[in-house]
Design an enzyme around this catalytic site. Structure first.
Site, PDB file in Angstrom:
ATOM      1  N   THR A 147       0.554   2.109  -4.516  1.00 40.56           N
ATOM      2  CA  THR A 147       0.026   1.073  -5.618  1.00 40.56           C
ATOM      3  C   THR A 147      -0.720   1.228  -7.343  1.00 40.56           C
ATOM      4  OG1 THR A 147      -1.550  -0.114  -4.515  1.00 40.56           O
ATOM      5  CG2 THR A 147       0.727  -0.063  -3.990  1.00 40.56           C
TER       6      THR A 147
ATOM      7  N   HIS B 139       0.100   4.818  -0.692  1.00 40.09           N
ATOM      8  CA  HIS B 139       0.366   5.759   1.170  1.00 40.09           C
ATOM      9  C   HIS B 139      -0.268   5.044   2.083  1.00 40.09           C
ATOM     10  CE1 HIS B 139      -3.898   3.886   2.299  1.00 40.09           C
ATOM     11  NE2 HIS B 139      -3.936   4.864   3.318  1.00 40.09           N
TER      12      HIS B 139
ATOM     13  N   CYS C 252      -3.414   7.029  -4.068  1.00 39.41           N
ATOM     14  CA  CYS C 252      -2.999   5.434  -4.901  1.00 39.41           C
ATOM     15  C   CYS C 252      -1.605   5.275  -4.948  1.00 39.41           C
ATOM     16  CB  CYS C 252      -4.465   5.367  -5.574  1.00 39.41           C
ATOM     17  SG  CYS C 252      -3.941   3.048  -5.254  1.00 39.41           S
TER      18      CYS C 252
ATOM     19  N   CYS D  70       0.267  -0.890   0.147  1.00 42.85           N
ATOM     20  CA  CYS D  70       0.028   0.291  -0.133  1.00 42.85           C
ATOM     21  C   CYS D  70       0.423   1.061  -0.334  1.00 42.85           C
ATOM     22  CB  CYS D  70      -0.969   0.192   0.934  1.00 42.85           C
ATOM     23  SG  CYS D  70      -2.269   1.557   1.184  1.00 42.85           S
TER      24      CYS D  70
END
Ligand code: PYC
Length: 333
Positions: free
Chosen positions: A255, A92, A253, A90
């Site tokens: 990813t 963020h 985001c 992840c």
């Protein structure tokens, strides 16, 4: 009967929440974060649902738990928890976790300004900028990312047939760019994008299989990335990333941005080293770059970096008490 209190530090990365569990996380078995993620999902998933779902969390909630690294050369290992499960990676979440961990003294990296972080998806190399106590920005070098499939088609309620690509950036993303039946995310509400994403994610996973070539526990198209025109003409693009059951990422985001850069690079729309300024649904920004060109199991891939910021805003002692609360483990409506 489970009765346990977790000490959490709450932050947001460019608008999207990060709840770091600083005290109360479980001991996990496994020789890597990928193995520990499986152990957590088997035996401790109640911690995730209790801390992420209502009434203690909400649709967008996501968080993390810190572990000692498996390789002594590294600084820390991280498990990501969120409404949909435990993500392999992840972006963020990494920016928020590192900001919290450095500002709160939960992590002392071997080399100040650099963190070697083990995620379930692989090793992430992080550089952060600090002014006094405050972390001003975090740049992460993500796992190898690649375009997995091009020009697939799926019927979407209301819109009709849509073309999409699937790319991997730590999770698998279906990327839906503007086209005849979809003029761009700016023409739709978040509620519409969520409703369509719920249906087409299921249809995509019923029709196709996506598996990471080196770790079969990373599989399935978990996120839908709608794209459109940026608000700021100086930005490279804008997205609305659907995750969990009802969430649109408030950040661009990490990813998802990595996946989109892999898609752009493969199509000749982005060059190595060029800044890729990505806007979120709410207009917050990450700066991405293709740092290196590589290969993954014989397929062309990129090593992307993502840079963004996070702010710590609260300390939260959260109790999960099965005997006292019918909603101890959370609920979803
Ligand atoms: O930043 O990678 C990310 C992410 C995944 C889901 C929500 N945010």
């Amino acid at each position: 009967m489970i009765s346990k209190t977790f000490f959490c530090v709450d932050a947001h990365t460019c608008g999207n929440p990060v709840r770091l569990v600083a005290g109360g996380g479980p001991l996990l078995q496994g020789n890597s974060m990928s193995e520990k993620r499986q152990h957590f999902l088997r035996e401790f998933d109640w911690i995730r649902t209790g801390l992420m779902f209502e009434p203690r969390g909400h649709d967008m909630m996501s968080g993390s738990i810190l572990y000692p690294p498996h390789d002594p050369a590294n600084d820390v290992a991280v498990l990501f928890i969120e409404t949909s499960g435990c993500l392999p990676m992840c972006g963020h979440g990494t920016i928020g976790t590192i900001t919290i961990a450095i500002e709160e003294g939960l992590l002392t990296p071997k080399i100040p300004g650099t963190v070697r972080m083990e995620a379930p998806a692989g090793l992430i190399i992080i550089e952060y900028q600090q002014e006094g106590r405050k972390v001003k920005s975090v740049k992460l070098r993500n796992v190898p990312s690649y375009l997995a499939a091009e020009n697939l088609q799926m019927e979407c309620p209301d819109l009709g047939m849509l073309r999409f690509d699937v790319a991997y950036g730590g999770n698998f993303y279906a990327i839906i760019d503007p086209q005849e039946n979809f003029r761009g995310l700016e023409h739709h509400t978040a509620a519409q994008l969520v409703a369509w994403s719920q249906v087409i994610r299921k249809r995509i996973n019923d029709a196709h299989t996506f598996v990471h070539p080196q770790d079969a526990t990373i599989n399935g198209c978990s996120h839908i990335q709608w794209t459109g025109a940026p608000i700021d003409p100086a930005s490279s693009g804008r997205n609305a990333v659907f995750y969990g059951d009802k969430a649109i990422d408030r950040s661009p985001c990490g990813t998802g941005t990595s996946a989109r850069m892999a898609q752009w690079f493969a199509k000749g729309k982005l060059r190595q080293g060029e800044p890729f300024i990505h806007e979120s649904f709410i207009g917050s920004k990450f700066t991405g770059r293709v740092e290196a060109v590589t290969e993954l199991a014989g397929k062309p891939a990129i090593v992307p970096s993502i840079e963004g910021w996070a702010r710590v805003y609260g300390y939260n002692n959260i109790r999960i008490d099965e005997a006292d609360d019918p909603y101890a483990f959370g609920f979803q409506v």
